[in-house]
Design a protein around this motif. Structure first.
Motif, short mmCIF file in Angstrom:
data_model
loop_
_atom_site.label_atom_id
_atom_site.label_comp_id
_atom_site.label_asym_id
_atom_site.label_seq_id
_atom_site.Cartn_x
_atom_site.Cartn_y
_atom_site.Cartn_z
N ALA A 36 0.87 -1.18 0.00
CA ALA A 36 0.00 0.00 0.00
C ALA A 36 0.90 1.22 0.00
CB ALA A 36 -0.90 0.00 1.23
N ALA A 46 -2.49 0.47 -4.31
CA ALA A 46 -1.82 -0.79 -3.96
C ALA A 46 -1.19 -1.42 -5.19
CB ALA A 46 -2.81 -1.76 -3.33
N VAL A 99 -8.26 1.56 -0.64
CA VAL A 99 -7.45 1.57 -1.85
C VAL A 99 -8.33 2.01 -3.02
CG1 VAL A 99 -6.19 0.09 -3.47
CG2 VAL A 99 -5.90 -0.22 -0.99
#
Length: 141
Positions: A36, A46, A99
């Protein structure tokens, strides 16, 4: 590595633990490794790799011809499953930790390719440097 380096501080000043995001992403058996990133950026992204052993069996069980990891990483069904895994991980993360964009790499990370230590821990700086171009792409609209 000291704990301070283990934090992402987003452009909005949010402190985020990349390890927390990564552990949620790696809960899916297809995802072998996850990094990440989001330091000084508006949101986390990511970089993911497939688990070589799991991915081959997963593909075979769905009738996807297994050529190699690179072929699987580009296969629409694999990408859809990884996308679902990212969505599932995001469900369990706070909004600022979610994400927004990700990329599945066509190879595994190993100690030999230097993304992992001999004890298989992520070498963040190495991955940041090696995949800086991909990280930048993930922030382009």
């Amino acid at each position: 590595m000291d704990r301070k380096k283990e934090l992402i501080i987003t452009a909005g000043g949010e402190n985020i633990s990349p390890a927390n995001i990564e552990s949620h992403l790696k809960e899916h058996p297809l995802i072998g490794q996850a990094l990440a990133y989001g330091d000084g950026r508006p949101y986390p992204v990511a970089i993911l790799t497939l688990d070589g052993e799991v991915a081959a069996g997963w593909a075979r069980s769905r009738g996807i011809p297994v050529t190699d990891l690179a072929g699987l990483a580009g296969h629409p069904e694999v990408l859809a499953e990884v996308g679902a895994a990212v969505a599932a991980a995001n469900e369990r993360l706070a909004r600022v930790q979610r994400v927004k964009r990700w990329r599945l790499l066509p190879a595994e990370w190993t100690a030999e390719t230097e993304e992992l230590t001999p004890s298989l821990k992520l070498k963040r700086r190495v991955v940041h440097a090696k995949y800086a171009g991909i990280i930048d792409e993930l922030y382009r609209d």
